[in-house]
Design an enzyme around this catalytic site. Sequence first.
Site, PDB file in Angstrom:
ATOM      1  N   ASP A  42      -4.698  -9.740  -8.391  1.00 56.90           N
ATOM      2  CA  ASP A  42      -4.936  -8.741  -9.454  1.00 56.90           C
ATOM      3  C   ASP A  42      -3.735  -8.007 -10.073  1.00 56.90           C
ATOM      4  O   ASP A  42      -3.360  -8.233 -11.222  1.00 56.90           O
ATOM      5  CB  ASP A  42      -6.003  -7.729  -9.008  1.00 56.90           C
ATOM      6  CG  ASP A  42      -5.773  -7.156  -7.603  1.00 56.90           C
ATOM      7  OD1 ASP A  42      -4.695  -7.381  -7.036  1.00 56.90           O
ATOM      8  OD2 ASP A  42      -6.676  -6.464  -7.083  1.00 56.90           O
ATOM      9  N   ARG A  80       0.698   3.800  -3.196  1.00 58.92           N
ATOM     10  CA  ARG A  80       0.087   5.122  -2.947  1.00 58.92           C
ATOM     11  C   ARG A  80       1.142   6.199  -2.704  1.00 58.92           C
ATOM     12  O   ARG A  80       1.094   7.264  -3.314  1.00 58.92           O
ATOM     13  CB  ARG A  80      -0.843   5.047  -1.731  1.00 58.92           C
ATOM     14  CG  ARG A  80      -1.959   4.036  -1.915  1.00 58.92           C
ATOM     15  CD  ARG A  80      -3.029   4.182  -0.862  1.00 58.92           C
ATOM     16  NE  ARG A  80      -3.750   2.935  -0.691  1.00 58.92           N
ATOM     17  CZ  ARG A  80      -4.994   2.844  -0.253  1.00 58.92           C
ATOM     18  NH1 ARG A  80      -5.671   3.919   0.051  1.00 58.92           N
ATOM     19  NH2 ARG A  80      -5.568   1.671  -0.103  1.00 58.92           N
ATOM     20  N   THR A 118      -0.847   0.820 -10.351  1.00 58.11           N
ATOM     21  CA  THR A 118      -2.135   0.241  -9.980  1.00 58.11           C
ATOM     22  C   THR A 118      -2.979   1.185  -9.133  1.00 58.11           C
ATOM     23  O   THR A 118      -4.158   0.922  -8.900  1.00 58.11           O
ATOM     24  CB  THR A 118      -1.942  -1.118  -9.266  1.00 58.11           C
ATOM     25  OG1 THR A 118      -3.189  -1.811  -9.236  1.00 58.11           O
ATOM     26  CG2 THR A 118      -1.416  -0.933  -7.854  1.00 58.11           C
ATOM     27  N   GLU A 158       0.836  -1.218   0.000  1.00 57.64           N
ATOM     28  CA  GLU A 158       0.000   0.000   0.000  1.00 57.64           C
ATOM     29  C   GLU A 158       0.860   1.253   0.000  1.00 57.64           C
ATOM     30  O   GLU A 158       0.560   2.227  -0.697  1.00 57.64           O
ATOM     31  CB  GLU A 158      -0.939   0.011   1.218  1.00 57.64           C
ATOM     32  CG  GLU A 158      -1.980  -1.093   1.224  1.00 57.64           C
ATOM     33  CD  GLU A 158      -3.079  -0.930   0.174  1.00 57.64           C
ATOM     34  OE1 GLU A 158      -3.125   0.118  -0.489  1.00 57.64           O
ATOM     35  OE2 GLU A 158      -3.878  -1.874   0.018  1.00 57.64           O
ATOM     36  N   GLU A 195     -12.310   0.361 -10.032  1.00 55.55           N
ATOM     37  CA  GLU A 195     -11.969  -0.634 -11.068  1.00 55.55           C
ATOM     38  C   GLU A 195     -12.895  -0.625 -12.290  1.00 55.55           C
ATOM     39  O   GLU A 195     -12.440  -0.799 -13.426  1.00 55.55           O
ATOM     40  CB  GLU A 195     -11.907  -2.033 -10.461  1.00 55.55           C
ATOM     41  CG  GLU A 195     -10.656  -2.299  -9.615  1.00 55.55           C
ATOM     42  CD  GLU A 195     -10.689  -1.660  -8.235  1.00 55.55           C
ATOM     43  OE1 GLU A 195     -11.765  -1.169  -7.819  1.00 55.55           O
ATOM     44  OE2 GLU A 195      -9.634  -1.642  -7.563  1.00 55.55           O
TER      45      GLU A 195
HETATM   46  C1  DMJ Z   1      -6.342   0.433  -5.045  1.00 53.23           C
HETATM   47  O1  DMJ Z   1      -5.636   0.767  -3.903  1.00 53.23           O
HETATM   48  C2  DMJ Z   1      -5.456  -0.214  -6.053  1.00 53.23           C
HETATM   49  O2  DMJ Z   1      -6.093  -0.147  -7.268  1.00 53.23           O
HETATM   50  C3  DMJ Z   1      -5.119  -1.630  -5.739  1.00 53.23           C
HETATM   51  O3  DMJ Z   1      -4.427  -2.268  -6.779  1.00 53.23           O
HETATM   52  C4  DMJ Z   1      -6.321  -2.446  -5.408  1.00 53.23           C
HETATM   53  N1  DMJ Z   1      -7.500  -1.681  -5.377  1.00 53.23           N
HETATM   54  C5  DMJ Z   1      -7.525  -0.441  -4.682  1.00 53.23           C
HETATM   55  C6  DMJ Z   1      -8.807   0.302  -4.973  1.00 53.23           C
HETATM   56  O4  DMJ Z   1      -9.896  -0.499  -5.103  1.00 53.23           O
END
Ligand code: DMJ
Length: 576
Positions: free
Chosen positions: A342, A213, A556, A209, A470
Site C-alpha cells: 500500500d 507513528r 501514511t 511502524e 482507510e
Molecule cells: C496505519 O498504521 C497506517 O495507515 C499504515 O500505512 C497502514 N495502516 C494503518 C492503519 O490501518
Amino acid sequence: MPVASLLPFTVTPNRKSTSPTSFRLTEKFILLLVFSAFITLCFGAIFFLPDSSKLLSGVFFRSSSVEAETRTGTVSDTSTGTGSVYCSHSVLTRPFGRRHRSNRIWALTLLLVDVTGACCRLKDGNHSAGMMQFSWDNYKRYAWGSNELRPISKQGHSSNLFGSLKGATIVDALDTLYIMEMYDEFEAATEWVDRNLDFNMNAEISVFEVNIRFVGGLLSAYYLSGKEVFRRKAVELGEKLLPAFKTPTGVPWALLNLKSGIGRNWPWASGGSSILAEYGTLHLEFMHLGALSGRPVFAEKVMNIRKVLNRLDKPQGLYPNYLNPNSGQWGQHHVSVGGLGDSFYEYLLKAWLMSDKTDEEGKKLYYDALQAIEKNLIRKSSGGLTYIAEWKGGLLEHKMGHLTCFAGGMIALGTAYFYSFIRLTDTFIDEFDSMCVSGMKLGPEAFRFDGGVEAIATRQNEKYFILRPEVIETYMYMWRLTHDPKYRQWGWEAVQALEKYCRVDGGYSGVRDVYANSPNHDDVQQSFYLAETLKYLYLLFSDDDHLPFEHWVFNTEAHPLPVIKKQNPEIANQLK
Ligand code: DMJ
C-alpha cells in the site's frame, strides 16, 4: 534549520526598520506612551474578555463560531439522510469555556505572528473532537504512558511492533490534539515526551511502524507547534533508525534493535525479504529529517532504495511485495495495493507533492506503477463493482483488503494531476460505499469477489474491524477534491457506526465480526484511531483551508508534513 524558513504560516514579511536615532525625545516619549497603552489593552483583553480565543478564532481564523451557529440543526437532517452534513459546534463539541488561560495568550501570540494570513486555519471542532476527547481522556486515565489502551479491561496494551518503546498513543495523537485545539492535552503530551520518551533501550522495534507513528508524529508536532523538543526527539530517533540500512543493498531490515543496531527481517517474510510497504514508506519522513538535521545521510538512504528498485525488472510493470536485502532480488511474486504494498505507492506520489512537484522521478515512478495496477489488478465484479485484486505469480486473487481502501483517496489525489486516471477514480469511488462497509456500517478487514459473493468477508478471520482509517481517509480526499456532499454523508454514517458499535465505557474498541448482530469487542484502542481515523473525520467536516493540500502532505499515519517550497533553495537542493 529554523522552522520559520520552512513554514508558510510563520514567515513574516520584511519590514523596513526605522533607526531609533531618527526620533526626537518627545516623539520617543509619545511612542512609549502609545506602546504602554497597547500592552495594557492586550493584558486587559487576556484577563477580562469572556474568551479571547473564541473571539480570535472568529475574527482571524475565519468565523467558525458564526458558521457553527448557522449549521445548528443540520445534524438531524444528516442523520435522516437529507440535507448536507455539517456538525454543530454547540451540540457536538465541548465548550470553549474550559480552555486554560494560557491558550488565550497563545491565541494572541498567533494573532501577532500570523501576519501573512497563510496559517493553517484552526477551526472549531466537530463531532470527532468530542470523540477524540473521550478517547484521550480514557487513555490518560487508564493507560497513560503505555502504547495503547485496552478500553474494556481499562489498562495499557502494547504490541510487538514497538518493543519496549513507550507512549505510541501520545506521540501519534500529538498533532490531532493540536489541530483540534485541545491545547491543555497537547501540553500534557508535550511534557510526557520531554520527560519520558526514551529511545536508549534494548528494544527490537518495527522500523516502519516507528517511523510512520513516532518520527512522523514528532515531525508534525514540531511543524505545527514550533516546539524544539519535537525536532530534537525526531532527529534523535531518526539517527537510531539508520543502522537498519546496514545491508548489502542498503534496503533496510524490517526489525531493528535500537541498542545494538542489529537488524533482521520478519521470520514469516518470503525468503528473508524486506517488505515493499515498509522499506518504501520512509521517504517523506527521512527527507524532513535531512532538512531538519542538516545531514544528507537521511536523504541518501531513501534515494538509494529507489536506485535498487530502478535496477530491477518488474513483472508486468508491477512491484512484488518481497525484496531480499542481501541479494537485491525479488522474493515471492505477490503484488498488493493493500497490506504489504500500500503505502509504497502513496509515498511515490506524495514525495513528488512534498517536493513542491520537483521530484520528477517520484512522479514518473508513481505514474508507471499506477498504469500497471490499472491494467493488471483493477477488475469489475459480476455485479458491476470496481475493485483492486491481488496478484500472485500471475494469478489474480479476487480479494480487497480494508487497507486497500486508502487507494481511493490516493488515486483521487493523483488524478488532480494525472488526468488519465480520472475514469478510474469516477467508477471506483462511486462504488466505494457499498464495498467497504457491512451491516454495522463498518468495513471488514478483507472482502472477496469470488464464489458468488460481492464485497463480503467470507472467512471468519477477515471479518474484524480494528478502527482502521482507510475508508474515511478516502472520503476526506474525495470531499476536498469534489465537494460532493455524499462523502460527508458517508462520513457521518461512519461516525454514527463508531459511536454505536465501537464506543465502550473506557474508550473505543475494535470489533471481532462486523456481520454479527451485536459487537464482540477486541478490547484495543489502536493509536492510529487517534492519529488517523479521528483526524480524517475532523478534516472531512472542516473547511479546505484547514491544513490545505497546497501546503501540507499527510504521511501514511495522517501526520501532516509541510511541502518543502522551491523558493527554499537549501532544502529544495536536498530533495533533488
Ligand atoms: C496505519 O498504521 C497506517 O495507515 C499504515 O500505512 C497502514 N495502516 C494503518 C492503519 O490501518
